[in-house]
Write a protein that holds these residues in place. Structure first.
Motif, PDB file in Angstrom:
ATOM      1  N   ARG A  25     -20.945 -49.219  38.511  1.00  0.00           N
ATOM      2  CA  ARG A  25     -21.404 -47.825  38.576  1.00  0.00           C
ATOM      3  C   ARG A  25     -20.386 -46.953  39.305  1.00  0.00           C
ATOM      4  O   ARG A  25     -20.063 -45.840  38.878  1.00  0.00           O
ATOM      5  CB  ARG A  25     -22.764 -47.737  39.276  1.00  0.00           C
ATOM      6  CG  ARG A  25     -23.948 -48.147  38.419  1.00  0.00           C
ATOM      7  CD  ARG A  25     -25.251 -47.692  39.041  1.00  0.00           C
ATOM      8  NE  ARG A  25     -25.460 -48.247  40.381  1.00  0.00           N
ATOM      9  CZ  ARG A  25     -26.046 -49.412  40.629  1.00  0.00           C
ATOM     10  NH1 ARG A  25     -26.494 -50.159  39.628  1.00  0.00           N
ATOM     11  NH2 ARG A  25     -26.208 -49.838  41.869  1.00  0.00           N
ATOM     12  N   ASP A  26     -19.875 -47.458  40.414  1.00  0.00           N
ATOM     13  CA  ASP A  26     -18.896 -46.726  41.205  1.00  0.00           C
ATOM     14  C   ASP A  26     -17.622 -46.488  40.387  1.00  0.00           C
ATOM     15  O   ASP A  26     -17.070 -45.377  40.361  1.00  0.00           O
ATOM     16  CB  ASP A  26     -18.594 -47.517  42.471  1.00  0.00           C
ATOM     17  CG  ASP A  26     -17.912 -46.701  43.562  1.00  0.00           C
ATOM     18  OD1 ASP A  26     -17.800 -45.467  43.400  1.00  0.00           O
ATOM     19  OD2 ASP A  26     -17.496 -47.287  44.574  1.00  0.00           O
ATOM     20  N   VAL A  27     -17.149 -47.522  39.709  1.00  0.00           N
ATOM     21  CA  VAL A  27     -15.923 -47.413  38.914  1.00  0.00           C
ATOM     22  C   VAL A  27     -16.093 -46.424  37.769  1.00  0.00           C
ATOM     23  O   VAL A  27     -15.207 -45.597  37.501  1.00  0.00           O
ATOM     24  CB  VAL A  27     -15.506 -48.798  38.380  1.00  0.00           C
ATOM     25  CG1 VAL A  27     -14.377 -48.668  37.356  1.00  0.00           C
ATOM     26  CG2 VAL A  27     -15.074 -49.694  39.538  1.00  0.00           C
ATOM     27  N   ILE A  28     -17.218 -46.485  37.092  1.00  0.00           N
ATOM     28  CA  ILE A  28     -17.457 -45.573  35.961  1.00  0.00           C
ATOM     29  C   ILE A  28     -17.524 -44.127  36.446  1.00  0.00           C
ATOM     30  O   ILE A  28     -16.989 -43.216  35.797  1.00  0.00           O
ATOM     31  CB  ILE A  28     -18.725 -45.990  35.196  1.00  0.00           C
ATOM     32  CG1 ILE A  28     -18.470 -47.327  34.475  1.00  0.00           C
ATOM     33  CG2 ILE A  28     -19.137 -44.919  34.193  1.00  0.00           C
ATOM     34  CD1 ILE A  28     -19.721 -48.002  33.964  1.00  0.00           C
ATOM     35  N   ASP A  29     -18.144 -43.895  37.605  1.00  0.00           N
ATOM     36  CA  ASP A  29     -18.154 -42.551  38.180  1.00  0.00           C
ATOM     37  C   ASP A  29     -16.728 -42.091  38.489  1.00  0.00           C
ATOM     38  O   ASP A  29     -16.369 -40.926  38.245  1.00  0.00           O
ATOM     39  CB  ASP A  29     -18.985 -42.525  39.463  1.00  0.00           C
ATOM     40  CG  ASP A  29     -20.481 -42.592  39.198  1.00  0.00           C
ATOM     41  OD1 ASP A  29     -20.900 -42.349  38.057  1.00  0.00           O
ATOM     42  OD2 ASP A  29     -21.231 -42.898  40.155  1.00  0.00           O
ATOM     43  N   CYS A  30     -15.907 -42.994  39.013  1.00  0.00           N
ATOM     44  CA  CYS A  30     -14.506 -42.662  39.320  1.00  0.00           C
ATOM     45  C   CYS A  30     -13.726 -42.362  38.054  1.00  0.00           C
ATOM     46  O   CYS A  30     -12.891 -41.446  38.021  1.00  0.00           O
ATOM     47  CB  CYS A  30     -13.856 -43.809  40.093  1.00  0.00           C
ATOM     48  SG  CYS A  30     -14.484 -44.018  41.778  1.00  0.00           S
ATOM     49  N   ALA A  35     -10.058 -41.159  37.357  1.00  0.00           N
ATOM     50  CA  ALA A  35      -9.329 -42.419  37.528  1.00  0.00           C
ATOM     51  C   ALA A  35      -9.048 -43.038  36.160  1.00  0.00           C
ATOM     52  O   ALA A  35      -9.925 -43.077  35.299  1.00  0.00           O
ATOM     53  CB  ALA A  35     -10.118 -43.385  38.398  1.00  0.00           C
ATOM     54  N   ALA A  36      -7.834 -43.538  35.973  1.00  0.00           N
ATOM     55  CA  ALA A  36      -7.449 -44.147  34.692  1.00  0.00           C
ATOM     56  C   ALA A  36      -7.358 -45.661  34.768  1.00  0.00           C
ATOM     57  O   ALA A  36      -7.309 -46.329  33.735  1.00  0.00           O
ATOM     58  CB  ALA A  36      -6.120 -43.589  34.215  1.00  0.00           C
ATOM     59  N   ILE A  63     -18.179 -52.579  33.243  1.00  0.00           N
ATOM     60  CA  ILE A  63     -17.221 -51.471  33.271  1.00  0.00           C
ATOM     61  C   ILE A  63     -16.776 -51.109  31.855  1.00  0.00           C
ATOM     62  O   ILE A  63     -16.749 -49.941  31.463  1.00  0.00           O
ATOM     63  CB  ILE A  63     -16.007 -51.834  34.140  1.00  0.00           C
ATOM     64  CG1 ILE A  63     -16.408 -51.891  35.620  1.00  0.00           C
ATOM     65  CG2 ILE A  63     -14.859 -50.837  33.932  1.00  0.00           C
ATOM     66  CD1 ILE A  63     -15.334 -52.468  36.522  1.00  0.00           C
ATOM     67  N   ARG A  64     -16.431 -52.130  31.074  1.00  0.00           N
ATOM     68  CA  ARG A  64     -15.940 -51.881  29.720  1.00  0.00           C
ATOM     69  C   ARG A  64     -17.021 -51.324  28.804  1.00  0.00           C
ATOM     70  O   ARG A  64     -16.741 -50.546  27.883  1.00  0.00           O
ATOM     71  CB  ARG A  64     -15.362 -53.180  29.140  1.00  0.00           C
ATOM     72  CG  ARG A  64     -14.815 -53.082  27.736  1.00  0.00           C
ATOM     73  CD  ARG A  64     -13.774 -51.975  27.540  1.00  0.00           C
ATOM     74  NE  ARG A  64     -12.509 -52.254  28.176  1.00  0.00           N
ATOM     75  CZ  ARG A  64     -11.949 -51.474  29.089  1.00  0.00           C
ATOM     76  NH1 ARG A  64     -12.531 -50.352  29.485  1.00  0.00           N
ATOM     77  NH2 ARG A  64     -10.797 -51.782  29.624  1.00  0.00           N
ATOM     78  N   LYS A  65     -18.269 -51.671  29.054  1.00  0.00           N
ATOM     79  CA  LYS A  65     -19.371 -51.201  28.218  1.00  0.00           C
ATOM     80  C   LYS A  65     -19.451 -49.682  28.189  1.00  0.00           C
ATOM     81  O   LYS A  65     -19.744 -49.084  27.140  1.00  0.00           O
ATOM     82  CB  LYS A  65     -20.694 -51.790  28.732  1.00  0.00           C
ATOM     83  CG  LYS A  65     -21.949 -51.340  27.982  1.00  0.00           C
ATOM     84  CD  LYS A  65     -23.169 -52.071  28.513  1.00  0.00           C
ATOM     85  CE  LYS A  65     -24.443 -51.600  27.831  1.00  0.00           C
ATOM     86  NZ  LYS A  65     -24.809 -50.212  28.220  1.00  0.00           N
ATOM     87  N   ASP A  66     -19.159 -49.026  29.305  1.00  0.00           N
ATOM     88  CA  ASP A  66     -19.370 -47.588  29.399  1.00  0.00           C
ATOM     89  C   ASP A  66     -18.115 -46.797  29.763  1.00  0.00           C
ATOM     90  O   ASP A  66     -18.212 -45.622  30.124  1.00  0.00           O
ATOM     91  CB  ASP A  66     -20.466 -47.288  30.423  1.00  0.00           C
ATOM     92  CG  ASP A  66     -21.840 -47.738  29.945  1.00  0.00           C
ATOM     93  OD1 ASP A  66     -22.163 -47.478  28.768  1.00  0.00           O
ATOM     94  OD2 ASP A  66     -22.562 -48.364  30.731  1.00  0.00           O
ATOM     95  N   SER A  67     -16.937 -47.420  29.686  1.00  0.00           N
ATOM     96  CA  SER A  67     -15.713 -46.672  29.971  1.00  0.00           C
ATOM     97  C   SER A  67     -14.530 -47.325  29.266  1.00  0.00           C
ATOM     98  O   SER A  67     -14.596 -48.488  28.861  1.00  0.00           O
ATOM     99  CB  SER A  67     -15.440 -46.629  31.479  1.00  0.00           C
ATOM    100  OG  SER A  67     -14.830 -47.819  31.921  1.00  0.00           O
ATOM    101  N   ASP A  68     -13.440 -46.558  29.168  1.00  0.00           N
ATOM    102  CA  ASP A  68     -12.197 -47.120  28.620  1.00  0.00           C
ATOM    103  C   ASP A  68     -11.132 -47.234  29.709  1.00  0.00           C
ATOM    104  O   ASP A  68      -9.939 -47.303  29.417  1.00  0.00           O
ATOM    105  CB  ASP A  68     -11.690 -46.284  27.446  1.00  0.00           C
ATOM    106  CG  ASP A  68     -11.118 -44.929  27.875  1.00  0.00           C
ATOM    107  OD1 ASP A  68     -11.396 -44.492  29.022  1.00  0.00           O
ATOM    108  OD2 ASP A  68     -10.408 -44.296  27.073  1.00  0.00           O
TER     109      ASP A  68
END
Length: 265
Positions: A25-30, A35-36, A63-68
């Motif tokens: 959750r934290d990473v996806i928000d970032c 954040a790339a 992380i991969r489910k909801d971000s690239d």
């Protein structure tokens, strides 16, 4: 407009409660904030470095489910793991990039051991698996060692160096040290900044002004937003980095822009 990759290293080495859902959750928000790349270690649920990828795999899948966002996993960290064990994340299809440590250094009271035979084994496995290395250099000698390795091995270009300052026992977080470290970066490479034990953004700003193409931010290095404020998630750190970039007429790279610029496949 000049663009810079923001990398978030969200987990402190002292964290003894690793919860994949919370980290994701934290990473996806970032990522949504700019954040790339995300930088993670292979840890068990108690925060110990391990060869067991189960906790990390769950985190990466979320992380991969909801971000690239680009997924980078460390091949290092102070531990008793062998170099073969440290290279375990290279064989994951979810991992796109990895840290590469090319020399030993003192980190506080610990000694971070990277003898040259271990370094060469890691390089060979990185090249074999097609991952993109981020070379963490703590001293000028590390940069010189990597330049010698670049003459021996066919690295993808541009080679990315991360200048690491601020650990007790290694190069200090000062403008003079930063300038000296930059002066050793090979001309066919690019570089970024990691400021460990950071209490402010002064060195980050100095590095950006001197041409840094990456900034690593996050709890692995510091949870200080400023000298008086500690934050509970990594999001405010990324948001402040984005504001700093825009104040300098720069912008954060998207994940796909960073993949193209740093030749990450």
């Amino acid at each position: 407009m000049d663009k810079v990759m923001i990398s978030v290293a969200p987990v402190a080495a002292t964290d003894k409660n690793i919860i994949p859902e919370k980290i994701a959750r934290d990473v996806i928000d970032c990522w949504r904030a700019g954040a790339a790349m995300v930088h993670l270690h292979v840890r068990d649920e108690h925060g110990n470095l391990t060869t067991d990828m189960s906790v990390l795999n769950k985190t990466l899948e979320l992380i991969r489910k909801d971000s690239d966002i680009i997924i980078e996993v460390s091949t290092g960290g102070v531990s008793n793991l062998t170099i073969e064990e440290r290279c375990v994340p290279l064989y994951s299809d979810l991992v796109e990039a990895c840290s590469l440590n090319v020399g030993s250094t003192n980190l506080g009271k610990a000694v971070y051991c990277n003898p040259i035979d271990d370094v060469k084994y890691c390089v060979q496995e990185i090249l074999k698996t097609g991952k993109t290395p981020e070379v963490e250099v703590f001293e000028i000698g590390h940069t010189y060692a990597m330049e010698e390795l670049m003459a021996q091995y066919a690295f993808k270009e541009p080679v990315l160096f991360s200048i690491v300052l601020g650990h007790k026992g290694e190069a200090p977080p000062t403008p003079k040290a930063l300038a000296n470290m930059i002066s050793m970066i090979p001309t066919n490479a690019v570089w970024g900044i990691t400021h460990a034990n950071r209490r402010d953004f002064g060195i980050v700003a100095a590095a950006l002004g001197m041409g840094a193409k990456t900034v690593r931010i996050g709890f692995e290095d510091s949870n200080y937003l400023d000298e008086n404020t500690m934050v509970e998630t990594n999001l405010p750190l990324v948001e402040k980095t984005v504001r700093l970039l825009r104040a300098m007429d720069k912008a954060p790279m998207s994940a796909d822009e960073a993949r193209m610029y740093f030749n990450i496949k």
